[in-house]
Design a protein around this motif. Structure first.
Motif, mmCIF file in Angstrom:
data_model
loop_
_atom_site.group_PDB
_atom_site.id
_atom_site.type_symbol
_atom_site.label_atom_id
_atom_site.label_comp_id
_atom_site.label_asym_id
_atom_site.label_seq_id
_atom_site.Cartn_x
_atom_site.Cartn_y
_atom_site.Cartn_z
ATOM 1 N N LEU A 159 4.713 -1.550 0.372
ATOM 2 C CA LEU A 159 4.743 -0.491 1.463
ATOM 3 C C LEU A 159 3.553 0.460 1.095
ATOM 4 O O LEU A 159 2.853 0.838 1.921
ATOM 5 C CB LEU A 159 5.871 0.068 1.098
ATOM 6 C CG LEU A 159 7.119 -0.335 1.905
ATOM 7 C CD1 LEU A 159 8.457 0.423 1.810
ATOM 8 C CD2 LEU A 159 6.985 -0.685 3.501
ATOM 9 N N CYS A 160 3.409 0.644 -0.352
ATOM 10 C CA CYS A 160 2.245 1.575 -0.805
ATOM 11 C C CYS A 160 1.037 0.823 -0.378
ATOM 12 O O CYS A 160 -0.043 1.642 -0.121
ATOM 13 C CB CYS A 160 2.504 1.943 -2.162
ATOM 14 S SG CYS A 160 3.672 3.214 -2.414
ATOM 15 N N ALA A 161 0.808 -0.369 -0.642
ATOM 16 C CA ALA A 161 -0.490 -1.166 -0.263
ATOM 17 C C ALA A 161 -1.111 -0.832 1.058
ATOM 18 O O ALA A 161 -2.020 -0.428 1.509
ATOM 19 C CB ALA A 161 -0.590 -2.409 -0.670
ATOM 20 N N VAL A 162 0.180 -1.117 2.057
ATOM 21 C CA VAL A 162 -0.202 -0.559 3.531
ATOM 22 C C VAL A 162 -0.745 0.741 3.815
ATOM 23 O O VAL A 162 -1.376 1.141 4.536
ATOM 24 C CB VAL A 162 0.866 -1.141 4.427
ATOM 25 C CG1 VAL A 162 0.880 -0.750 5.970
ATOM 26 C CG2 VAL A 162 1.062 -2.510 4.340
ATOM 27 N N LEU A 163 0.332 1.650 3.220
ATOM 28 C CA LEU A 163 0.194 3.004 3.407
ATOM 29 C C LEU A 163 -1.366 3.461 2.737
ATOM 30 O O LEU A 163 -2.078 4.219 3.429
ATOM 31 C CB LEU A 163 1.240 3.902 2.699
ATOM 32 C CG LEU A 163 2.607 3.842 3.349
ATOM 33 C CD1 LEU A 163 3.512 4.488 2.450
ATOM 34 C CD2 LEU A 163 2.575 4.349 4.807
ATOM 35 N N PHE A 164 -1.763 2.991 1.804
ATOM 36 C CA PHE A 164 -3.041 3.218 1.038
ATOM 37 C C PHE A 164 -4.215 2.835 2.167
ATOM 38 O O PHE A 164 -5.362 3.479 2.244
ATOM 39 C CB PHE A 164 -3.084 2.497 -0.173
ATOM 40 C CG PHE A 164 -2.857 3.449 -1.160
ATOM 41 C CD1 PHE A 164 -3.998 4.004 -2.268
ATOM 42 C CD2 PHE A 164 -1.575 4.120 -1.209
ATOM 43 C CE1 PHE A 164 -3.463 4.895 -3.371
ATOM 44 C CE2 PHE A 164 -1.344 5.058 -2.430
ATOM 45 C CZ PHE A 164 -2.395 5.312 -3.589
ATOM 46 N N ALA A 165 -4.026 1.533 2.796
ATOM 47 C CA ALA A 165 -4.967 1.097 3.543
ATOM 48 C C ALA A 165 -5.074 1.924 4.772
ATOM 49 O O ALA A 165 -6.137 2.053 5.530
ATOM 50 C CB ALA A 165 -4.518 -0.505 3.941
ATOM 51 N N VAL A 166 -3.964 2.298 5.333
ATOM 52 C CA VAL A 166 -3.998 3.028 6.527
ATOM 53 C C VAL A 166 -4.058 4.744 6.488
ATOM 54 O O VAL A 166 -4.961 5.320 7.183
ATOM 55 C CB VAL A 166 -2.641 2.857 7.216
ATOM 56 C CG1 VAL A 166 -2.478 3.555 8.790
ATOM 57 C CG2 VAL A 166 -2.553 1.205 7.599
ATOM 58 N N PHE A 167 -3.423 5.203 5.397
ATOM 59 C CA PHE A 167 -3.620 6.718 5.313
ATOM 60 C C PHE A 167 -3.856 7.073 3.944
ATOM 61 O O PHE A 167 -3.154 7.618 2.954
ATOM 62 C CB PHE A 167 -2.034 7.188 5.594
ATOM 63 C CG PHE A 167 -1.444 6.866 6.737
ATOM 64 C CD1 PHE A 167 -1.933 7.503 7.962
ATOM 65 C CD2 PHE A 167 -0.275 6.189 6.851
ATOM 66 C CE1 PHE A 167 -1.339 7.520 9.014
ATOM 67 C CE2 PHE A 167 0.339 5.525 8.213
ATOM 68 C CZ PHE A 167 -0.177 6.379 9.350
ATOM 69 N N PHE A 168 -5.155 6.663 3.766
ATOM 70 C CA PHE A 168 -5.685 6.670 2.321
ATOM 71 C C PHE A 168 -5.582 8.249 1.794
ATOM 72 O O PHE A 168 -4.932 8.251 0.773
ATOM 73 C CB PHE A 168 -7.314 6.627 2.189
ATOM 74 C CG PHE A 168 -7.869 6.724 1.070
ATOM 75 C CD1 PHE A 168 -7.640 5.849 0.195
ATOM 76 C CD2 PHE A 168 -8.730 7.821 0.846
ATOM 77 C CE1 PHE A 168 -8.441 6.195 -1.224
ATOM 78 C CE2 PHE A 168 -9.224 7.893 -0.461
ATOM 79 C CZ PHE A 168 -9.045 7.209 -1.433
ATOM 80 N N ASP A 169 -5.873 9.076 2.329
ATOM 81 C CA ASP A 169 -5.920 10.710 1.562
ATOM 82 C C ASP A 169 -4.569 11.017 1.184
ATOM 83 O O ASP A 169 -4.194 11.472 0.110
ATOM 84 C CB ASP A 169 -6.677 11.751 2.450
ATOM 85 C CG ASP A 169 -8.112 11.809 2.344
ATOM 86 O OD1 ASP A 169 -8.598 10.937 1.465
ATOM 87 O OD2 ASP A 169 -8.732 11.991 3.839
ATOM 88 N N TRP A 170 -3.485 10.916 2.268
ATOM 89 C CA TRP A 170 -2.099 11.359 2.069
ATOM 90 C C TRP A 170 -1.426 10.653 1.143
ATOM 91 O O TRP A 170 -0.517 11.004 0.275
ATOM 92 C CB TRP A 170 -1.516 11.625 3.344
ATOM 93 C CG TRP A 170 -1.972 13.030 3.889
ATOM 94 C CD1 TRP A 170 -2.816 13.152 5.096
ATOM 95 C CD2 TRP A 170 -1.499 14.125 3.620
ATOM 96 N NE1 TRP A 170 -2.870 14.256 5.438
ATOM 97 C CE2 TRP A 170 -2.250 15.087 4.499
ATOM 98 C CE3 TRP A 170 -0.740 14.684 2.615
ATOM 99 C CZ2 TRP A 170 -1.939 16.465 4.338
ATOM 100 C CZ3 TRP A 170 -0.639 15.970 2.376
ATOM 101 C CH2 TRP A 170 -1.309 16.836 3.126
ATOM 102 N N SER A 171 -1.685 9.238 1.037
ATOM 103 C CA SER A 171 -1.089 8.115 0.338
ATOM 104 C C SER A 171 -1.656 8.618 -1.146
ATOM 105 O O SER A 171 -0.762 8.523 -2.048
ATOM 106 C CB SER A 171 -1.465 6.678 0.518
ATOM 107 O OG SER A 171 -1.102 6.521 1.929
ATOM 108 N N ILE A 172 -2.734 8.746 -1.492
ATOM 109 C CA ILE A 172 -3.271 8.902 -2.865
ATOM 110 C C ILE A 172 -2.634 10.363 -3.015
ATOM 111 O O ILE A 172 -2.338 10.315 -4.631
ATOM 112 C CB ILE A 172 -4.622 9.020 -2.930
ATOM 113 C CG1 ILE A 172 -4.879 8.615 -4.418
ATOM 114 C CG2 ILE A 172 -5.400 9.962 -2.389
ATOM 115 C CD1 ILE A 172 -6.423 8.096 -4.695
ATOM 116 N N ILE A 173 -2.570 11.273 -2.410
ATOM 117 C CA ILE A 173 -2.268 12.666 -2.766
ATOM 118 C C ILE A 173 -0.603 12.488 -3.142
ATOM 119 O O ILE A 173 -0.252 13.019 -4.417
ATOM 120 C CB ILE A 173 -2.305 13.665 -1.534
ATOM 121 C CG1 ILE A 173 -3.580 14.101 -1.425
ATOM 122 C CG2 ILE A 173 -1.377 14.779 -1.783
ATOM 123 C CD1 ILE A 173 -3.847 14.999 -0.437
#
Length: 172
Positions: free
Chosen positions: A111-125
């Motif tokens: 799930l986090c891999a997909v989120l990082f690919a799509v919503f980079f800034d908010w995912s990493i925050i």
């Protein structure tokens, strides 16, 4: 000598405050954490300094690769960070099923891999705040109730602080 709790606290503070701005540091610390878990099994019987050196080298290489191959490395880092977070929580709360921590780690990682690919800034925050808070909370060795309160407060503070910095950067 510096204790592991001190290192975890300092790494946690860096992740909470600068996870998005220093994304390469986030990647390096996540790989370092995995290295500290995996390298002892790969280097059985080797001295502790060799295990730490291999983990540090892996983290440094991952951080360097993140600078040059940002999107690909960040998707992998998202998988590793999500997996590490879920695996750590499963162990912290003593999930007793044999494969539960691994299954939770794999699902959260995907799930986090997909989120990082799509919503980079908010995912990493969000994930850097969660992992930073987890590292600090684990190093304090408090009871479960206190740990949950500390973890929640640190996570919220990290997200708010990094979001404010992101907002200032985009407003310019």
């Amino acid at each position: 000598m510096v204790s592991l709790d001190t290192i975890n606290t300092l790494a946690g503070i860096c992740l909470i405050m600068f996870g998005r701005q220093l994304y390469w540091l986030f990647v390096g610390l996540v790989v370092l954490l995995y290295g500290l878990l995996a390298v002892p099994q790969l280097l059985l019987g080797r001295p502790g300094w060799m295990v730490v050196a291999a983990a540090l080298g892996s983290g440094a290489l991952a951080g360097l690769l993140a600078v040059f191959f940002k999107r690909i490395v960040m998707a992998v880092a998202g998988f590793l960070a999500g997996g590490f977070f879920a695996f750590s929580l499963a162990h912290y709360f003593h999930l007793t099923a044999e494969h539960a921590p691994w299954i939770a780690g794999a699902i959260a990682g995907a799930l986090c891999a997909v989120l990082f690919a799509v919503f980079f800034d908010w995912s990493i925050i969000i994930l850097s705040s969660l992992i930073g808070s987890l590292l600090i909370t684990q190093s304090l060795h408090e009871g479960v109730a206190a740990s949950v309160i500390i973890f929640t407060a640190l996570s919220i503070a990290g997200v708010v602080a990094q979001a404010a910095v992101m907002h200032k950067a985009t407003a310019k």
